[in-house]
Scaffold this motif. Structure first.
Motif, PDB file in Angstrom:
ATOM      1  N   ALA A 101      40.453 -29.433   5.420  1.00 26.45           N
ATOM      2  CA  ALA A 101      39.511 -29.915   6.713  1.00 26.45           C
ATOM      3  C   ALA A 101      38.990 -29.506   7.841  1.00 26.45           C
ATOM      4  CB  ALA A 101      39.408 -31.630   6.162  1.00 26.45           C
ATOM      5  N   LEU A 102      40.007 -30.195   8.530  1.00 21.23           N
ATOM      6  CA  LEU A 102      39.460 -29.460   9.892  1.00 21.23           C
ATOM      7  C   LEU A 102      38.899 -27.868   9.456  1.00 21.23           C
ATOM      8  CD1 LEU A 102      42.070 -31.195  12.195  1.00 21.23           C
ATOM      9  CD2 LEU A 102      39.992 -31.319  11.642  1.00 21.23           C
ATOM     10  N   TYR A 103      39.589 -26.816   8.940  1.00 23.44           N
ATOM     11  CA  TYR A 103      40.025 -25.478   9.211  1.00 23.44           C
ATOM     12  C   TYR A 103      38.133 -25.100   8.328  1.00 23.44           C
ATOM     13  CZ  TYR A 103      40.150 -20.422   7.980  1.00 23.44           C
ATOM     14  OH  TYR A 103      39.948 -19.049   7.598  1.00 23.44           O
ATOM     15  N   TYR A 104      37.869 -26.149   7.212  1.00 20.05           N
ATOM     16  CA  TYR A 104      37.101 -25.469   6.770  1.00 20.05           C
ATOM     17  C   TYR A 104      35.240 -26.210   6.837  1.00 20.05           C
ATOM     18  CZ  TYR A 104      33.337 -26.384   2.497  1.00 20.05           C
ATOM     19  OH  TYR A 104      32.326 -26.461   2.089  1.00 20.05           O
ATOM     20  N   PHE A 105      35.654 -26.502   7.913  1.00 18.92           N
ATOM     21  CA  PHE A 105      35.039 -27.978   9.460  1.00 18.92           C
ATOM     22  C   PHE A 105      34.678 -26.411   9.957  1.00 18.92           C
ATOM     23  CE2 PHE A 105      34.290 -31.408   5.559  1.00 18.92           C
ATOM     24  CZ  PHE A 105      33.069 -30.997   5.292  1.00 18.92           C
ATOM     25  N   ARG A 106      35.285 -26.538  10.614  1.00 18.01           N
ATOM     26  CA  ARG A 106      35.397 -24.661  11.647  1.00 18.01           C
ATOM     27  C   ARG A 106      35.504 -25.810  12.785  1.00 18.01           C
ATOM     28  NH1 ARG A 106      36.521 -20.784   8.994  1.00 18.01           N
ATOM     29  NH2 ARG A 106      34.684 -20.479   6.644  1.00 18.01           N
ATOM     30  N   VAL A 107      36.570 -26.907  12.814  1.00 17.11           N
ATOM     31  CA  VAL A 107      36.962 -27.759  13.790  1.00 17.11           C
ATOM     32  C   VAL A 107      37.813 -27.324  14.249  1.00 17.11           C
ATOM     33  CG1 VAL A 107      38.018 -29.421  14.480  1.00 17.11           C
ATOM     34  CG2 VAL A 107      36.555 -30.242  12.475  1.00 17.11           C
ATOM     35  N   LEU A 108      38.892 -26.260  13.798  1.00 14.57           N
ATOM     36  CA  LEU A 108      40.766 -25.927  14.193  1.00 14.57           C
ATOM     37  C   LEU A 108      39.350 -24.265  13.800  1.00 14.57           C
ATOM     38  CD1 LEU A 108      42.487 -27.857  14.254  1.00 14.57           C
ATOM     39  CD2 LEU A 108      41.944 -27.328  16.044  1.00 14.57           C
ATOM     40  N   GLN A 109      40.163 -23.396  14.466  1.00  9.91           N
ATOM     41  CA  GLN A 109      39.849 -21.863  13.938  1.00  9.91           C
ATOM     42  C   GLN A 109      41.217 -20.627  14.376  1.00  9.91           C
ATOM     43  OE1 GLN A 109      37.535 -20.265  11.169  1.00  9.91           O
ATOM     44  NE2 GLN A 109      38.181 -22.368  11.465  1.00  9.91           N
ATOM     45  N   PRO A 110      41.520 -20.319  13.865  1.00 10.26           N
ATOM     46  CA  PRO A 110      43.151 -19.029  13.771  1.00 10.26           C
ATOM     47  C   PRO A 110      42.622 -18.519  15.263  1.00 10.26           C
ATOM     48  CG  PRO A 110      42.805 -18.504  11.661  1.00 10.26           C
ATOM     49  CD  PRO A 110      41.235 -19.580  12.069  1.00 10.26           C
ATOM     50  N   THR A 111      42.440 -18.318  16.030  1.00  8.97           N
ATOM     51  CA  THR A 111      41.986 -17.685  17.124  1.00  8.97           C
ATOM     52  C   THR A 111      42.554 -16.862  17.646  1.00  8.97           C
ATOM     53  OG1 THR A 111      40.971 -19.196  19.075  1.00  8.97           O
ATOM     54  CG2 THR A 111      39.670 -18.849  17.600  1.00  8.97           C
ATOM     55  N   LYS A 112      42.825 -16.162  18.402  1.00  7.94           N
ATOM     56  CA  LYS A 112      44.362 -14.683  18.657  1.00  7.94           C
ATOM     57  C   LYS A 112      44.406 -16.096  19.771  1.00  7.94           C
ATOM     58  CE  LYS A 112      42.981 -10.244  18.665  1.00  7.94           C
ATOM     59  NZ  LYS A 112      41.714  -8.775  19.870  1.00  7.94           N
ATOM     60  N   LYS A 113      44.029 -16.703  20.849  1.00 10.34           N
ATOM     61  CA  LYS A 113      44.822 -18.166  21.956  1.00 10.34           C
ATOM     62  C   LYS A 113      45.241 -18.750  20.902  1.00 10.34           C
ATOM     63  CE  LYS A 113      41.344 -17.284  26.145  1.00 10.34           C
ATOM     64  NZ  LYS A 113      40.397 -17.783  26.269  1.00 10.34           N
ATOM     65  N   PHE A 114      44.448 -19.271  20.252  1.00  7.55           N
ATOM     66  CA  PHE A 114      45.397 -20.306  19.252  1.00  7.55           C
ATOM     67  C   PHE A 114      46.742 -20.003  18.600  1.00  7.55           C
ATOM     68  CE2 PHE A 114      45.493 -22.755  14.767  1.00  7.55           C
ATOM     69  CZ  PHE A 114      45.849 -23.714  15.569  1.00  7.55           C
ATOM     70  N   THR A 115      46.209 -18.567  17.931  1.00 11.68           N
ATOM     71  CA  THR A 115      47.534 -18.330  17.196  1.00 11.68           C
ATOM     72  C   THR A 115      48.434 -18.106  18.494  1.00 11.68           C
ATOM     73  OG1 THR A 115      46.259 -17.610  15.547  1.00 11.68           O
ATOM     74  CG2 THR A 115      48.002 -16.634  15.723  1.00 11.68           C
ATOM     75  N   ALA A 116      48.088 -17.740  19.677  1.00  6.84           N
ATOM     76  CA  ALA A 116      48.919 -16.925  20.467  1.00  6.84           C
ATOM     77  C   ALA A 116      49.842 -18.887  20.904  1.00  6.84           C
ATOM     78  CB  ALA A 116      48.640 -16.468  21.775  1.00  6.84           C
ATOM     79  N   ALA A 117      49.603 -19.936  21.338  1.00  2.80           N
ATOM     80  CA  ALA A 117      49.719 -20.692  21.612  1.00  2.80           C
ATOM     81  C   ALA A 117      50.443 -21.383  20.823  1.00  2.80           C
ATOM     82  CB  ALA A 117      48.596 -21.834  22.084  1.00  2.80           C
ATOM     83  N   VAL A 118      50.542 -21.613  19.426  1.00  2.00           N
ATOM     84  CA  VAL A 118      51.058 -21.463  18.410  1.00  2.00           C
ATOM     85  C   VAL A 118      52.455 -21.338  18.393  1.00  2.00           C
ATOM     86  CG1 VAL A 118      51.480 -22.502  16.033  1.00  2.00           C
ATOM     87  CG2 VAL A 118      49.183 -22.921  17.456  1.00  2.00           C
TER      88      VAL A 118
END
Length: 228
Positions: A101-118
């Protein structure tokens, strides 16, 4: 998924009927899954032929672990309502739906910074788990991280639960990255065999989430039963 469930049922059967073989086979299975994982990561086309091996072994491992933790609770005179497997399954499905749901509604997206942090957080968790594994071979336990801390009660048990929730959260964030990869494959009209690779990657994340969920349920069962 059906292969993983079948593997889990076999793991429970093995624990009940051949307990002496459970952990030696578990170690061998762990090594096998590592080999299969990197084989598929290096060549996604292999997923169609080998992903079922990963699913079967991981299912058996989780079945053995869940049954062992349920037995440990029973030996202490405790119980998890409905069993640890059901509780962990509900958490896993709830996390999957929530992240979707968070992905579908674009609340969380796998940006470069997001992916790197994870990825950095995951690396830290992996190193910590490896240190904990080496310590266990010498009869020592990692403070707070090991399930033994759940029996100590007080702040030690609460900190252990907090760390467990944190790691479960990091595992859950990988679903966002997985969904992004799947969407990218669809948009790029990737070969049909990539469906197997996407399913494999998603299964790897769900296995980790279930593992952390069952450990969390165990910790909570000990905590609440101790309070009784």
């Amino acid at each position: 998924t059906s292969v993983a469930v079948a593997g889990g049922m076999f793991g429970i059967w093995l624990t009940q009927n051949q307990p002496g073989l459970a952990w030696p086979l578990g170690i061998a299975g762990f090594i096998a899954t590592i080999v299969v994982y990197f084989m598929i990561i290096r060549n996604p086309a292999r997923a169609k032929q080998t992903a079922w091996i990963y699913a079967a072994i991981q299912g058996a491992f989780l079945g053995v672990l869940t049954h062992a933790l349920d037995s440990a609770l029973a030996n202490m005179g405790y119980a998890a309502m409905g069993g640890l497997a059901l509780q962990a399954f509900i958490i896993t499905i709830s996390v999957l739906i929530s992240m979707l749901a968070l992905y579908y509604f674009r609340v969380l997206q796998p940006t470069k910074k997001f992916t790197a942090a994870v990825q950095v957080l995951t690396l830290g968790i992996f190193v910590t788990y490896m240190i904990s594994f080496v310590m266990s071979m010498f009869g020592a336990q990692m403070p707070f991280l090991s399930l033994g801390s759940a029996m100590e009660g007080g702040n030690t048990a609460l900190i252990g639960i907090g760390l467990n929730v944190l790691i479960l959260g990091v595992a859950s964030l990988w679903l966002i990255i997985d969904f992004g990869m799947i969407e990218q494959q669809i948009k790029s009209n990737a070969p049909k065999q990539m469906e197997w690779f996407c399913a494999f990657i998603l299964m790897v994340t769900l296995v980790w989430i279930y593992l952390e969920a069952v450990k969390l349920c165990f910790r909570l069962a000990v905590l609440f039963n101790n309070r009784d």
